[in-house]
Design an enzyme around this catalytic site. Structure first.
Site, PDB file in Angstrom:
ATOM      1  N   LEU A   1      -5.508   5.083  10.264  1.00  5.71           N
ATOM      2  CA  LEU A   1      -4.446   4.654   9.483  1.00  5.71           C
ATOM      3  C   LEU A   1      -4.579   5.127   8.069  1.00  5.71           C
ATOM      4  O   LEU A   1      -5.492   4.846   7.454  1.00  5.71           O
ATOM      5  CB  LEU A   1      -4.456   2.814   9.207  1.00  5.71           C
ATOM      6  CG  LEU A   1      -3.364   2.084   8.863  1.00  5.71           C
ATOM      7  CD1 LEU A   1      -2.054   2.460   9.484  1.00  5.71           C
ATOM      8  CD2 LEU A   1      -3.598   0.601   8.688  1.00  5.71           C
ATOM      9  N   ASP A   2      -3.340   5.927   7.712  1.00  7.57           N
ATOM     10  CA  ASP A   2      -3.390   6.916   6.653  1.00  7.57           C
ATOM     11  C   ASP A   2      -3.829   6.084   5.381  1.00  7.57           C
ATOM     12  O   ASP A   2      -3.433   4.966   5.428  1.00  7.57           O
ATOM     13  CB  ASP A   2      -2.383   8.014   6.556  1.00  7.57           C
ATOM     14  CG  ASP A   2      -1.212   7.361   6.263  1.00  7.57           C
ATOM     15  OD1 ASP A   2      -0.991   7.123   4.955  1.00  7.57           O
ATOM     16  OD2 ASP A   2      -0.196   7.306   6.810  1.00  7.57           O
ATOM     17  N   MET A   3      -4.279   6.926   4.398  1.00  8.81           N
ATOM     18  CA  MET A   3      -4.577   6.088   3.137  1.00  8.81           C
ATOM     19  C   MET A   3      -3.505   5.482   2.485  1.00  8.81           C
ATOM     20  O   MET A   3      -3.650   4.384   1.698  1.00  8.81           O
ATOM     21  CB  MET A   3      -5.183   7.360   2.136  1.00  8.81           C
ATOM     22  CG  MET A   3      -5.857   6.663   0.911  1.00  8.81           C
ATOM     23  SD  MET A   3      -6.752   8.097  -0.210  1.00  8.81           S
ATOM     24  CE  MET A   3      -5.059   8.892  -0.907  1.00  8.81           C
ATOM     25  N   ASP A   4      -2.410   5.965   2.356  1.00  9.46           N
ATOM     26  CA  ASP A   4      -1.053   5.431   1.620  1.00  9.46           C
ATOM     27  C   ASP A   4      -0.357   4.201   2.637  1.00  9.46           C
ATOM     28  O   ASP A   4       0.346   3.460   2.065  1.00  9.46           O
ATOM     29  CB  ASP A   4      -0.179   6.417   1.522  1.00  9.46           C
ATOM     30  CG  ASP A   4      -0.654   7.633   0.514  1.00  9.46           C
ATOM     31  OD1 ASP A   4      -1.551   7.248  -0.202  1.00  9.46           O
ATOM     32  OD2 ASP A   4      -0.426   8.745   0.644  1.00  9.46           O
ATOM     33  N   SER A   5      -1.075   3.992   3.605  1.00  3.11           N
ATOM     34  CA  SER A   5      -0.493   2.851   4.557  1.00  3.11           C
ATOM     35  C   SER A   5      -1.442   1.605   4.637  1.00  3.11           C
ATOM     36  O   SER A   5      -2.755   1.601   4.295  1.00  3.11           O
ATOM     37  CB  SER A   5      -0.521   3.290   6.081  1.00  3.11           C
ATOM     38  OG  SER A   5       0.427   4.287   6.172  1.00  3.11           O
TER      39      SER A   5
END
Length: 234
Positions: free
Chosen positions: A103-107
């Protein structure tokens, strides 16, 4: 069934096989309390394999956590740039767990962590086609782009299954969509939306398979799964 230690560590989500070989050579891996050597084999169901003294396999029940991952946190066990990781958030967990998928850093939103390699493989392998649902706040919404988002498309040379897309509500200039996908490619939903002329302003995973994010959890909080939730995963 016995297998090479580097393969076991990799399957458990601890590190890559190459990195595992480095750990073994450095004497950081033990099997049943004995320092392992490169080429050693073990049975993850029978033997206790540990890295730096912390067990990565054990008999008996496994640990599965539900974490509400906040934005700004990376989905890794360590980060060379010194950024906050999901491992920092679950430091109080007595088991050595790793994140299931990415789950990417911005999510933000639902992220599972476990010490169960078999469950990890079940949830992330494409052949199992586990659904992942996201709430997506976008700008630049158009009906044409909305319809295109649900059509077959290709990312990184791979054909994707058509996403299931619903329009949830309007919040000022932002449109909130529900997007359900089966793959887990890097920043997949963001890239799909960009391909359809929309910019993602916020992205929150709310479901994986039949398991939904606990609405009582606040960003950064976690808890073990209940027996009923474990059945939902299976």
């Amino acid at each position: 069934m016995e297998d090479r230690l580097q393969k076991i560590l990799s399957a458990a989500g601890v590190c890559s096989r190459r990195k595992a070989e480095e750990y073994i050579t450095a004497g950081r891996v033990t099997v049943n309390g004995v320092t392992a050597a490169l080429g050693d084999r073990a049975d993850p169901e029978r033997d206790e394999i540990a890295l730096d003294g912390r067990a990565i396999t054990r008999t008996g029940s496994r640990t599965v956590l539900m974490l509400y991952k906040p934005r700004g946190v990376v989905t890794t066990l360590s980060d060379e740039k010194g950024r906050k990781t999901v491992a920092d958030l679950v430091r109080d967990c007595p088991a050595r767990v790793w994140p299931v998928g990415r789950l990417d850093m911005d999510s933000e939103g639902l992220l599972l962590l476990t010490d169960d390699g078999e469950l990890t493989n079940t949830l992330i392998h494409p052949r199992h086609e586990v659904e992942k649902e996201y709430l997506v706040w976008v700008t630049g919404f158009t009906q044409e782009g909305f319809l295109r988002l649900a059509q077959p498309m290709t990312l990184d040379g791979q054909a994707l299954r058509p996403a299931q897309v619903r329009r949830i509500r309007q919040e000022g200039e932002r449109t909130v969509l529900s997007v359900v996908i089966h793959e887990g490619k890097n920043r997949q939903v963001r890239r799909m939306c960009a391909f359809c002329g929309m910019t993602v302003r916020r992205l929150k995973r709310v479901r994986e398979g039949k398991l939904g994010l606990d609405r009582t959890l606040k960003p950064g909080q976690w808890r073990p799964l209940t027996a009923e939730e474990m059945e939902q995963l299976k």
